[in-house]
Scaffold this motif. Structure first.
Motif, PDB file in Angstrom:
ATOM      1  N   GLY A  27      -6.644  13.625  23.206  1.00 53.33           N
ATOM      2  CA  GLY A  27      -7.754  14.125  24.003  1.00 53.33           C
ATOM      3  C   GLY A  27      -7.291  15.079  25.089  1.00 53.33           C
ATOM      4  N   THR A 264     -12.265  10.921  18.928  1.00 50.48           N
ATOM      5  CA  THR A 264     -12.050  12.370  18.867  1.00 50.48           C
ATOM      6  C   THR A 264     -13.339  13.179  18.906  1.00 50.48           C
ATOM      7  N   GLU A 265     -14.494  12.548  18.628  1.00 54.51           N
ATOM      8  CA  GLU A 265     -15.762  13.277  18.643  1.00 54.51           C
ATOM      9  C   GLU A 265     -16.871  12.398  19.211  1.00 54.51           C
ATOM     10  N   GLN A 287     -14.726  16.458  22.641  1.00 56.88           N
ATOM     11  CA  GLN A 287     -13.613  15.507  22.538  1.00 56.88           C
ATOM     12  C   GLN A 287     -13.765  14.575  23.742  1.00 56.88           C
TER      13      GLN A 287
END
Length: 332
Positions: A27, A264-265, A287
């Motif tokens: 991140g 991650t999303e 992110q």
């Protein structure tokens, strides 16, 4: 010069070279204002290995890293029971702190962290990645706006099957169990929604339920009331639970597929249903762990000790409920 251009790079140290810290480093690479600079561990050898793997310039024991004057902020990614000690030591060393959730298993230790942050005037953020990005902003706007009527009920769960009942998740000595590890997510969202809707954020308890596995809460559920907003939440580390949340308003229902997103999303979709009508709201993803890091950078640059997406009042409210919920679970 824009605000983004004027903020200097935040030099981060990771404390605790485990898996969650690896995800934070991913991140951090996606953040606009942060860079990995140092790694600290109870083992200097483990810190050095992690630093070498991820390109950090410095490594050492916790004390060695906290004594450095070229570290601006630290990410605490250790087991729950060590969060408070490391966060307080980092704050007293003049660092901003992003601490993995939960900030601590007890309300008393959370209060100690926040009192220290207030005294030394350094930023402290409890790391709820779900608080950041357009999805979270849209949810708050819906809860606050009145377009759909008053929010009445939130239902959400976070649970997975750990398969092997060993390690930190099943170790009571380090705060194992579902409630602290992932039950905090639906609770934190309920608090966020209540705040956005102008409801009290310290709920009343209707019920707590739990099933113990290996001495920790393997599954748990709770029903809470934030004024006239009811939250029904559940969690598990022995069973996969649905990741679809539902927020019911007086005049509509909002379905939240993949409400927790990933490391991650952030989530990308909300579905608004009014009778037979259905409207899909698509939002950009971020992110989320990088967004957390940038939020700390903004706080540092602007001289703030709190981050608006996760204010200290919400950290306090969550700590109280988590401690009471877990206490009820372990008491049987």
């Amino acid at each position: 010069m824009t605000q983004a251009q004027s903020i200097p790079k935040t030099r981060w140290a990771v404390l605790g070279p485990g898996q969650i810290s690896r995800d934070f480093v991913v991140g951090l690479r996606a953040s606009e204002h942060g860079m990995l600079h140092a790694v600290g561990s109870s083992s200097a050898e483990r810190a050095a290995a992690f630093a070498s793997e991820h390109g950090a310039a410095a490594s050492g024991t916790y004390d060695e890293i906290l004594a450095r004057d070229d570290v601006d902020a630290v990410y605490v990614g250790t087991v729950h029971t060590t969060h408070a000690d490391l966060a307080i030591r980092a704050l007293e060393a003049g660092k901003a702190v992003l601490c993995e959730k939960p900030a601590s298993p007890t309300l008393a230790e959370v209060e100690r962290i926040l009192e220290t942050a207030e005294r030394v005037q350094r930023p402290f953020l409890e790391a709820f990645k779900t608080r950041f990005g357009p999805f979270a902003d849209t949810l708050r706007e819906l809860a606050a706006g009145g377009e759909l009527g008053a929010p009445q009920r939130f239902e959400g769960a976070f649970g997975f099957d750990a398969v092997i009942h060993q390690g930190r998740l099943f170790d009571p000595e380090v705060g194992g169990g579902a409630i602290l590890d992932v039950g905090c997510y639906p609770l934190s969202l309920a608090i966020d929604l209540a705040a956005a809707a102008g409801r009290p954020i310290d709920p009343e308890y209707r019920r707590f339920d739990a099933e113990l596995v290996a001495g920790v809460d393997g599954t748990a559920s709770a029903e809470l009331t934030f004024g006239d907003l009811t939250a029904v939440i559940a969690t598990s580390i022995i069973e996969n639970l649905s990741d679809t949340g539902v927020l019911t308003f007086a005049d509509a229902e909002v379905v939240l597929p993949n409400v927790w997103g990933s490391r991650t999303e952030s989530p990308s979709q909300l579905i608004v249903r009014r009778g037979a009508d259905e409207r899909v709201i698509e939002v950009p993803v971020v992110q989320p762990m990088g967004a957390e890091a940038d939020a700390v950078s903004f706080a540092l640059a602007e001289g703030r000790v709190e981050v608006p997406q996760m204010p200290w009042a919400h950290t306090r409210a969550a700590a109280r409920v988590l401690a009471d919920w877990r206490g009820a679970a372990l008491a049987g």
